[in-house]
Design an enzyme around this catalytic site. Sequence first.
Site, short mmCIF file in Angstrom:
data_model
loop_
_atom_site.label_atom_id
_atom_site.label_comp_id
_atom_site.label_asym_id
_atom_site.label_seq_id
_atom_site.Cartn_x
_atom_site.Cartn_y
_atom_site.Cartn_z
N GLU A 614 0.80 -1.22 0.00
CA GLU A 614 0.00 0.00 0.00
C GLU A 614 0.84 1.27 0.00
O GLU A 614 0.52 2.22 -0.71
CB GLU A 614 -0.93 0.01 1.22
CG GLU A 614 -2.12 -0.91 1.11
CD GLU A 614 -3.14 -0.43 0.08
OE1 GLU A 614 -3.08 0.74 -0.33
OE2 GLU A 614 -3.99 -1.24 -0.31
N SER A 615 1.86 1.32 0.82
CA SER A 615 2.55 2.59 1.04
C SER A 615 4.06 2.53 0.95
O SER A 615 4.71 3.56 1.06
CB SER A 615 2.19 3.12 2.43
OG SER A 615 2.69 2.25 3.44
#
Length: 754
Positions: A614-615
């Site tokens: 995700e990040s």
Amino acid sequence: MRKSRSIFARRKSQFSFSRPYQSRRGNKVAIAAGVGLSAILLGATFLPTKYGVWLEKVVGWVPMHGYGSFLMSGNQIDNSAIVSLISLPPQKRASQLEAIATGPRSLDRSRARYLLASDLIASKQGEKALEWLKGLEFEYRVLDGHIALRRAQAYELTGNTRKAKAAWEGLLKHHSQDPVSVEALYVLGKTEPKYWEEAVEKFPSHPRSLEIAHALLKDNPNQAKLMVSLAKYAFDTPGITSVLDKLIGLPAEQLKPEVWEAIALGYWGNRKYGQASTAYAKAPRTPHNAYRVARGLDLAEKKVKALRAYKEVVQDFPNADESATALIQIAKIGPAIEAVPYLDQVISQFPDRAGEAILLEAKILDSLKSSESAAAARQSLLTKYGNTDAAAEYRWKLAQSKARGGNYQEALQIAKPIATQNPDSELARRAAFWVGKWSNKLGRKQEAKAAFENVVAKYPQSYYAWRSAVMLGWDVGDFNSLRQRDPKVEWPAKRPSLPVGSAALQELYQMGQGKDAWRLWQAEFENRVNPTVAEQFTDGLLRLNMGDHLQGIAKISSLEDRENPEEQAQYKALTQQIAYWQALYPTLYVEAIENWSQQRQLNPLLVISVIRQESRFEPKIRSTAGAVGLMQVMPETSKWVAENIGLKKYSLENPNDNVKLGTWYLDEIHDRYKNNSMLAIASYNAGSGNLSKWLQDKKVSDPDEFVEAIPFDETQGYVKNVFGNYWNYLRLYNPKISQQVAKYSEGQPTAFKN
């Protein structure tokens, strides 16, 4: 009421970055690695008399004759008592460092004193820091310049301007050739401009010098030399395009071709392809740059000019690999009726690209209603160029079509050659796994087992290796049993060694001094436009070390794209090192992840795998859709989750809060899908509304078939990437699985294998 919308951003582009495809040799940083720094001789025990006199004036202390000096050697950091303290917050390590710092003279004592002084300076306690710094440069010579820096910083905090200035001047006088002297030039230059000019002139790539250049340009924006320096050494920093825009407004003859190449790279990284094309046209006329001229025009939707530029590549560099790519692009964007001759040229002149050209030619012939010629082209692809990626792609489509029709025998026969003829293609691991699955459906258990073992052996880092391990009955968790597993893990205790860099850089890095290590590396790393494999890996490690996880992982992962045979060999050698894989799958925010995973009864390796996808472990990253932080939580969703758990105050940019909220939601969707992690992860990305529709449309009992049938390419890739992450964390950090994989994949490194 439960919300079905996705809380996550679905933008692959947020992880993209610019990087060169081909690197050139030269400008290597001193100290090549692999062997650490054991070859460095211990420094001399004496310093010049003038230096001692200056030191006595500043700190009131001069070492006795014969006092020992220490330098880091390759294995000393491994056995250091400091290692376990490096990652601790200052307040938690202070007492332990003090015990070492007041003990017998040793390298660790010197390190402890330096760390204590650094921590005290960070907390603005200059007087106490000075106590630990007294005479430290004489026993810790590898960081003598940085000790002088710390002393000057400490005096600044005490408010003693006279001694502070003397310390800055001493740093500059006795370490004038050391990049750390830029810090003195920066401070002294605030009142005497000549020092700033000296910093930019002597150390143009140092972050402080770049900061100075920006500041001077604000006062006088028409300084070409400063803009050139920023273009060469800051082309990948935010806001650089405003500088580039001014720079290209200067007369072209004022800028050297290599400067235009840096300008082009800066524009390319910021997706300003039209401007990049213009700059590449003025850069050195190489096949790569010529192709970028054409490709930039193509991406800027200037098709007529792009076609002309592609043809110029072919004309000027007829034997270069870029010409093959240019011919294929001409066929793609030009009139279909004119495409076949260009593709025939690729087939005859560039056999390595012939398969791609034949497959495209077949598609074009289909569009021209020449179905017989198209069929003949595809047959030629299989018979003459069966070892190309294009042949693997075509075979895979045929195999999938047969399998969807229930004809597993033919699917098996079509897919088998992919793993043997195209072993390095992206499709090889996928096809090899499905050879096993389809063999199982045909009742060929031994054949299936051999296929799954082959995937683990040849592609141990892949999502399909995990699926194969599941099929082999390994204790690795399946889609419906993975969430509540709590695998034993052993996180690495030390950082991997840097392949290149000075002795001071190596020591700062191993000591967890991220910002100082990064600044020193930036001064040493001048070969930024075309870095070597070792330099790029070093750059990635140091970015990770200072918290730039997004770019650090990107720099390291993109090494696989190197096209030069020599560089490909270097990359493959690098992948045999455990440091490479641990850098790609870092262990960050472990405390928060393990805490909240335990409270939510979630597998912590699944949580860290979601965060990586995700990040890339960036706590403040924001997607174009508005998702925030490690687990990319949407603000409206965070409010809903906070209400459910009674959390009144939180920040999505705070790692602990973000993981607390994200894991609650991950737990909630696992409950919704009866603890099926595959469905939960798919919902996590696409939203439960989309997932419900897919479940209704596709009555598939086999979870692997369901994953392959997910209609959103992004979500299908997301599911595979998350579980691929999970598998890599498991094989790298779980002793049992690590050793099990090692039995099959000789040559593949693990944390528990020499």
